[in-house]
Design a protein around this motif. Structure first.
Motif, PDB file in Angstrom:
ATOM      1  N   GLN A  82       0.828  -1.203   0.000  1.00 49.80           N
ATOM      2  CA  GLN A  82       0.000   0.000   0.000  1.00 49.80           C
ATOM      3  C   GLN A  82       0.864   1.256   0.000  1.00 49.80           C
ATOM      4  O   GLN A  82       0.540   2.241  -0.677  1.00 49.80           O
ATOM      5  CB  GLN A  82      -0.943  -0.018   1.206  1.00 49.80           C
ATOM      6  N   PHE A  83       1.971   1.243   0.743  1.00 48.79           N
ATOM      7  CA  PHE A  83       2.886   2.380   0.698  1.00 48.79           C
ATOM      8  C   PHE A  83       3.398   2.610  -0.723  1.00 48.79           C
ATOM      9  O   PHE A  83       3.435   3.748  -1.204  1.00 48.79           O
ATOM     10  CB  PHE A  83       4.073   2.143   1.638  1.00 48.79           C
ATOM     11  N   ALA A  84       3.800   1.547  -1.390  1.00 46.98           N
ATOM     12  CA  ALA A  84       4.318   1.682  -2.754  1.00 46.98           C
ATOM     13  C   ALA A  84       3.272   2.286  -3.679  1.00 46.98           C
ATOM     14  O   ALA A  84       3.576   3.192  -4.474  1.00 46.98           O
ATOM     15  CB  ALA A  84       4.762   0.311  -3.275  1.00 46.98           C
ATOM     16  N   PRO A 216      -8.081   1.566  -2.502  1.00 48.56           N
ATOM     17  CA  PRO A 216      -9.148   1.406  -1.510  1.00 48.56           C
ATOM     18  C   PRO A 216     -10.524   1.746  -2.061  1.00 48.56           C
ATOM     19  O   PRO A 216     -11.521   1.119  -1.701  1.00 48.56           O
ATOM     20  CB  PRO A 216      -8.743   2.390  -0.397  1.00 48.56           C
ATOM     21  N   ALA A 217     -10.599   2.757  -2.920  1.00 52.38           N
ATOM     22  CA  ALA A 217     -11.884   3.180  -3.480  1.00 52.38           C
ATOM     23  C   ALA A 217     -11.630   3.948  -4.767  1.00 52.38           C
ATOM     24  O   ALA A 217     -10.565   4.548  -4.946  1.00 52.38           O
ATOM     25  CB  ALA A 217     -12.646   4.058  -2.490  1.00 52.38           C
ATOM     26  N   GLY A 218     -12.613   3.925  -5.679  1.00 53.17           N
ATOM     27  CA  GLY A 218     -12.511   4.698  -6.907  1.00 53.17           C
ATOM     28  C   GLY A 218     -11.700   3.991  -7.982  1.00 53.17           C
ATOM     29  O   GLY A 218     -10.983   3.026  -7.724  1.00 53.17           O
ATOM     30  N   SER A 219     -11.810   4.502  -9.199  1.00 53.06           N
ATOM     31  CA  SER A 219     -11.066   3.952 -10.315  1.00 53.06           C
ATOM     32  C   SER A 219      -9.685   4.599 -10.391  1.00 53.06           C
ATOM     33  O   SER A 219      -9.486   5.716  -9.904  1.00 53.06           O
ATOM     34  CB  SER A 219     -11.827   4.198 -11.619  1.00 53.06           C
ATOM     35  N   PRO A 220      -8.698   3.915 -11.003  1.00 53.82           N
ATOM     36  CA  PRO A 220      -7.347   4.498 -11.089  1.00 53.82           C
ATOM     37  C   PRO A 220      -7.318   5.855 -11.769  1.00 53.82           C
ATOM     38  O   PRO A 220      -6.668   6.786 -11.287  1.00 53.82           O
ATOM     39  CB  PRO A 220      -6.576   3.448 -11.887  1.00 53.82           C
ATOM     40  N   ARG A 263     -12.612   5.642   5.587  1.00 53.43           N
ATOM     41  CA  ARG A 263     -12.488   4.513   6.505  1.00 53.43           C
ATOM     42  C   ARG A 263     -13.431   4.655   7.698  1.00 53.43           C
ATOM     43  O   ARG A 263     -13.997   3.664   8.180  1.00 53.43           O
ATOM     44  CB  ARG A 263     -11.042   4.398   6.995  1.00 53.43           C
ATOM     45  N   THR A 264     -13.613   5.887   8.191  1.00 49.09           N
ATOM     46  CA  THR A 264     -14.531   6.105   9.320  1.00 49.09           C
ATOM     47  C   THR A 264     -15.965   5.775   8.926  1.00 49.09           C
ATOM     48  O   THR A 264     -16.688   5.091   9.665  1.00 49.09           O
ATOM     49  CB  THR A 264     -14.433   7.559   9.801  1.00 49.09           C
ATOM     50  N   GLN A 285      -7.422  -5.175   9.742  1.00 50.30           N
ATOM     51  CA  GLN A 285      -6.077  -5.357   9.202  1.00 50.30           C
ATOM     52  C   GLN A 285      -5.828  -4.406   8.047  1.00 50.30           C
ATOM     53  O   GLN A 285      -4.760  -3.789   7.954  1.00 50.30           O
ATOM     54  CB  GLN A 285      -5.901  -6.803   8.739  1.00 50.30           C
ATOM     55  N   SER A 286      -6.796  -4.256   7.149  1.00 49.73           N
ATOM     56  CA  SER A 286      -6.642  -3.355   6.011  1.00 49.73           C
ATOM     57  C   SER A 286      -6.486  -1.906   6.464  1.00 49.73           C
ATOM     58  O   SER A 286      -5.654  -1.165   5.936  1.00 49.73           O
ATOM     59  CB  SER A 286      -7.846  -3.491   5.078  1.00 49.73           C
ATOM     60  N   THR A 287      -7.291  -1.514   7.463  1.00 44.97           N
ATOM     61  CA  THR A 287      -7.188  -0.152   7.985  1.00 44.97           C
ATOM     62  C   THR A 287      -5.831   0.091   8.619  1.00 44.97           C
ATOM     63  O   THR A 287      -5.201   1.132   8.404  1.00 44.97           O
ATOM     64  CB  THR A 287      -8.296   0.102   9.005  1.00 44.97           C
ATOM     65  N   ALA A 288      -5.363  -0.854   9.420  1.00 44.66           N
ATOM     66  CA  ALA A 288      -4.068  -0.691  10.088  1.00 44.66           C
ATOM     67  C   ALA A 288      -2.946  -0.588   9.073  1.00 44.66           C
ATOM     68  O   ALA A 288      -2.071   0.284   9.184  1.00 44.66           O
ATOM     69  CB  ALA A 288      -3.827  -1.865  11.041  1.00 44.66           C
ATOM     70  N   CYS A 289      -2.953  -1.446   8.066  1.00 44.06           N
ATOM     71  CA  CYS A 289      -1.878  -1.427   7.062  1.00 44.06           C
ATOM     72  C   CYS A 289      -1.916  -0.142   6.244  1.00 44.06           C
ATOM     73  O   CYS A 289      -0.867   0.459   5.964  1.00 44.06           O
ATOM     74  CB  CYS A 289      -2.008  -2.638   6.142  1.00 44.06           C
ATOM     75  N   GLY A 290      -3.121   0.294   5.871  1.00 43.02           N
ATOM     76  CA  GLY A 290      -3.228   1.541   5.116  1.00 43.02           C
ATOM     77  C   GLY A 290      -2.768   2.736   5.917  1.00 43.02           C
ATOM     78  O   GLY A 290      -2.084   3.628   5.403  1.00 43.02           O
ATOM     79  N   ALA A 291      -3.123   2.765   7.203  1.00 44.32           N
ATOM     80  CA  ALA A 291      -2.715   3.882   8.049  1.00 44.32           C
ATOM     81  C   ALA A 291      -1.203   3.905   8.241  1.00 44.32           C
ATOM     82  O   ALA A 291      -0.572   4.974   8.197  1.00 44.32           O
ATOM     83  CB  ALA A 291      -3.418   3.790   9.406  1.00 44.32           C
ATOM     84  N   VAL A 292      -0.607   2.744   8.442  1.00 47.32           N
ATOM     85  CA  VAL A 292       0.856   2.680   8.592  1.00 47.32           C
ATOM     86  C   VAL A 292       1.538   3.115   7.301  1.00 47.32           C
ATOM     87  O   VAL A 292       2.530   3.865   7.317  1.00 47.32           O
ATOM     88  CB  VAL A 292       1.285   1.260   8.992  1.00 47.32           C
TER      89      VAL A 292
END
Length: 356
Positions: A82-84, A216-220, A263-264, A285-292
């Protein structure tokens, strides 16, 4: 049966692999490596360079593991991917916005301004022209890498982002090749660090065994366009504050706030459905990884923001520029801290739910 020197060497090479993988596969791999090697020659042999490289590549893939791996490796791999993706999106939009704004300015402010722009390509010799063309065009490959990654063209994505990161090395190398004035070393280093960490994260985390990249959401295309509009609009609306970091930092702030809001809202919806259907265990897990992932990206942008601002602190500059840069830095620091807390809370919640 005694252990031969070749077997011991293979086991030493296999220590590159994480412990969970060695426990499951080490004996099988050693047996495979020794299968067609005569035992009488094993004390005079050693693993080939290709075998060592193959184990090293496997070690990288297993550490940036897929969701089926042990939880710490799966979380690390997900956060790195996700960071990449977030970092490549940000730098792709930055390159396009900067190119459009530079061309617009040069073409709408008279002949002298246009000649000044084109002289960078034609007015200082062939080598200088080639370098200037590369510095101008290669960053646009961030966009190619972004769309290639989301269309699961991983090799094209890797090549694109590695080439796109090359221009960030030029400010560090140019003073060694000619008598040009060296740039601010802190800013040049911070910019190169952001670019190369992003490119290397794509190469390492989006390996052949990783799941396809997804937003996470939306088209590229829609998300990329939105980032470009936000960044370009921030420069147009407040040109007095715009330096090289203003647009990408603004894009990060807007994107991260949007992610947190989304996310909220999704968490509230899942909570309402959880009483009837049960909560999705992968959501936390997805929220934690995205936030990190966003927190790490925010920290890198904050470093670039501080490095770009530091040379101007002892120089008389317009108050709007200094105030905007300081305010943006404070906002980056606050939002990065919030994202880190969200990531930590998500990991703790996941640990508690996993222990029940």
């Amino acid at each position: 049966m005694t252990t031969t020197l070749l077997e011991a060497r293979y086991r030493t090479v296999l220590r590159l692999l994480p412990a969970y993988y060695r426990r499951a596969r080490e004996e099988e791999m050693v047996e495979t490596y020794l299968w067609d090697v005569d035992r009488d020659t094993q004390d005079q042999s050693r693993p080939t360079l290709g075998e060592v490289a193959s184990v090293a590549a496997l070690a990288l893939r297993t550490r940036f593991a897929t969701p089926g791996a042990p939880r710490p490796y799966a979380l690390f791999g997900t956060a790195a991917r996700q960071f990449a993706l977030f970092a490549v999106l940000l730098q792709a939009a930055t390159a396009v916005v900067e190119g459009i704004l530079e061309l617009t300015w040069a073409s709408t402010h008279g002949r002298a301004q246009w000649e000044m722009f084109t002289s960078g390509f034609t007015g200082h010799g062939l080598r200088s022209g080639i370098v200037e063309a590369a510095l101008w065009t290669l960053p646009l490959l961030w966009t190619a890498g972004y769309f290639a990654l989301l269309h699961d063209r991983r090799r094209l994505a890797r090549v694109s982002v590695l080439l796109a990161a090359v221009p960030t090395l030029w400010p560090l190398l140019e003073p060694l090749l000619d008598a040009s004035v060296p740039p601010e070393p802190a800013y040049a280093t911070a910019t190169a660090l952001l670019a190369w960490l992003s490119a290397l994260a794509v190469c390492a985390a989006h390996h052949r065994d990783a799941p396809p990249a997804s937003l996470p959401a939306g088209s590229p295309g829609l998300l990329f366009t939105a980032c470009c509009v936000v960044m370009g609009g921030s420069v147009v609306l407040l040109p007095e504050a715009a330096d090289s970091v203003w647009a990408p930092a603004t894009g990060f702030l807007a994107g991260s706030l949007g992610w947190l809001l989304w996310r909220t809202l999704r968490a509230d919806r899942d909570t309402g459905q959880g009483a009837e259907q049960g909560a999705d265990p992968s959501a936390g897990q997805s929220t934690a990884c995205g936030a990190v992932a966003l927190a790490v990206l925010g920290l890198l942008i904050l470093v670039v923001r501080v490095a770009a601002l530091e040379p101007w602190l002892d120089v008389p500059v317009p108050a709007v520029f200094l105030g905007s840069a300081l305010g943006q830095g404070a906002a980056l620091a606050l939002l990065t801290a919030i994202l880190a807390l969200v990531g930590r809370r998500g990991r703790l919640a996941r640990r508690v739910s996993g222990g029940r």
